[in-house]
Design an enzyme around this catalytic site. Sequence first.
Site, PDB file in Angstrom:
ATOM      1  N   TYR A  25      31.864   2.930  36.688  1.00 31.79           N
ATOM      2  CA  TYR A  25      30.996   3.734  37.577  1.00 31.79           C
ATOM      3  C   TYR A  25      31.306   3.519  39.050  1.00 31.79           C
ATOM      4  O   TYR A  25      30.526   3.952  39.910  1.00 31.79           O
ATOM      5  CB  TYR A  25      29.521   3.353  37.397  1.00 31.79           C
ATOM      6  N   GLY A  81      14.423   3.516  34.275  1.00 32.91           N
ATOM      7  CA  GLY A  81      15.250   4.136  35.303  1.00 32.91           C
ATOM      8  C   GLY A  81      15.117   3.594  36.708  1.00 32.91           C
ATOM      9  O   GLY A  81      15.929   3.920  37.576  1.00 32.91           O
ATOM     10  N   TYR A  97      23.411  -4.733  31.814  1.00 36.58           N
ATOM     11  CA  TYR A  97      24.569  -3.896  31.493  1.00 36.58           C
ATOM     12  C   TYR A  97      25.907  -4.566  31.829  1.00 36.58           C
ATOM     13  O   TYR A  97      26.866  -3.895  32.160  1.00 36.58           O
ATOM     14  CB  TYR A  97      24.457  -2.527  32.184  1.00 36.58           C
ATOM     15  N   PRO A 132      11.446  -0.069  31.201  1.00 37.44           N
ATOM     16  CA  PRO A 132      12.412  -0.576  32.184  1.00 37.44           C
ATOM     17  C   PRO A 132      13.405  -1.542  31.550  1.00 37.44           C
ATOM     18  O   PRO A 132      13.047  -2.331  30.678  1.00 37.44           O
ATOM     19  CB  PRO A 132      11.527  -1.306  33.194  1.00 37.44           C
ATOM     20  N   CYS A 183      44.973  -6.891  32.022  1.00 32.40           N
ATOM     21  CA  CYS A 183      46.173  -6.096  32.249  1.00 32.40           C
ATOM     22  C   CYS A 183      45.798  -4.649  32.499  1.00 32.40           C
ATOM     23  O   CYS A 183      45.920  -3.788  31.611  1.00 32.40           O
ATOM     24  CB  CYS A 183      47.100  -6.216  31.055  1.00 32.40           C
ATOM     25  N   GLU A 184      45.296  -4.395  33.672  1.00 31.28           N
ATOM     26  CA  GLU A 184      44.797  -3.074  34.031  1.00 31.28           C
ATOM     27  C   GLU A 184      44.660  -3.075  35.552  1.00 31.28           C
ATOM     28  O   GLU A 184      43.925  -3.897  36.099  1.00 31.28           O
ATOM     29  CB  GLU A 184      43.419  -2.901  33.355  1.00 31.28           C
TER      30      GLU A 184
END
Length: 456
Positions: free
Chosen positions: A350, A264, A406, A307, A377-378
């Site tokens: 996020y 975290g 990530y 981690p 396409c967004e």
Amino acid sequence: MKTQMLFENNQDFDSPNKNITPLNTRVDSNGRLIVGGCFLGEIAKEYGTPAYILDELTIRKSCRAYVKSLRRYYPGESLPLYASKANSSLCISSIIASEGFGLDAVSEGELITALKGGVISDNIVFHGNNKSYNELLIAYNNNVTIVLDNQHDIDLLNRIVNTNSGRKVQLMLRFTPGIECHTHDYIRTGHIDSKFGFSIENVKNTLNQLKQFAWANLIGIHAHIGSQIFELQPHSDLIEVMLNVYEYALQIGHPVKDLNVGGGLGIKYVSSDDPPSIDSWIKTISETLIDSCKRRNIQLPRLICEPGRSIIATAGITLYKVGARKEINGLKTYISVDGGMSDNPRPITYESLYTALLVDKAISENNEIVTIAGKHCESGDVLLKEYSLPRSLSGDYLGIFGTGAYNLSMSSNYNRIPRPPTVLVKDGISELIQKREMPEDLLQFDLLPDRFIAKG
Ligand code: LLP
């Protein structure tokens, strides 16, 4: 932020999570960015774009910071595990194993990558809030420690053990500690209504129940409060809550010896981020644990942490090529790059912020505010909003920092866009550790039943 500041701030060799760029990031007098001794512009030409770059030194130094601080502050045994959901590959598994790390896996894919990458099974823990029978069987057959997340895990394991050798299974029990911390809602896991782990009110019953199973060898207690956390207090609070459960497990005769506090620790994505150092995170956890064990008069457990981001995020840069430009008078300027939400879904998921540079114009004056858009396409496929950069031309290379964690692991093939390769850099040498997917690769699982094939 002025480019020069980016590098002046890049001084923390003891805690790479406090830097935006990889260690030893430099810029030559022509404004060309160098990482791991390699010119990023050259790497972009050699391997194409988009491409994920990983700096080996930053990964290793991050691992060493954990090992060093654990030795410094914790007199008991300890084992850091790399949370491989952050970025999983054979080469990364091999690097972290060579630094004395174990690994946390959450799927069969992560598990076999770790085993084939050289992480020993004794040092692997297997997580997941909905493990399948097959995944549990593979974990069982490979002798890895299984983290019980819910009753379903216990029921499936009971079946597996009874239909297989009947031998004992090394287990940890994960519970939801009910600790609030400030991070994005989607990456908080320790709060009471989280989907992960046993609810705290069920923990005692579950511990009692496990006593009935001869196969259950409960060696540890686990909790994880969330990700990208900048506060230390929640981690300190976590230790107290965990020790209550640990102590109860001991009292009823479970052979617990491990306290796994999860991961975290946050990293610096943008100049306003100020995460604690790895050292202070480990210090806080160790001191709280030592104090609390003394008060309770129990032996120090083996301290395990997991981690992910703080090991690998800062080691990563994604290289893109600048393409189209759209200037909307008085409103905004879009610069489009050749990747986007399929290789980095974090901004759209996020609203994550990042820091970027034109890698061959790193000391040029920032003279325009642009929105960096991806090629998907967004409309929401935007990597950086209202970002200050030097004037760019089609063909310039853009580097986005802090993408080691990530990004690849959450990437997709949206719009049938192939995934970028990963290139490892160290001491002026670049090596491909994951190949670029090609459009044809994406067809490999498609099938065309005979009746769709036109007959002669
Ligand atoms: N242990 C457990 C049980 C976890 O669930 C996680 C992360 C970690 C360790 C490692 O946490 P870290 O040190 O990396 O913060 N996709 C999100 C992050 C999700 C994290 C999930 N669990 C993101 O892109 O920010």
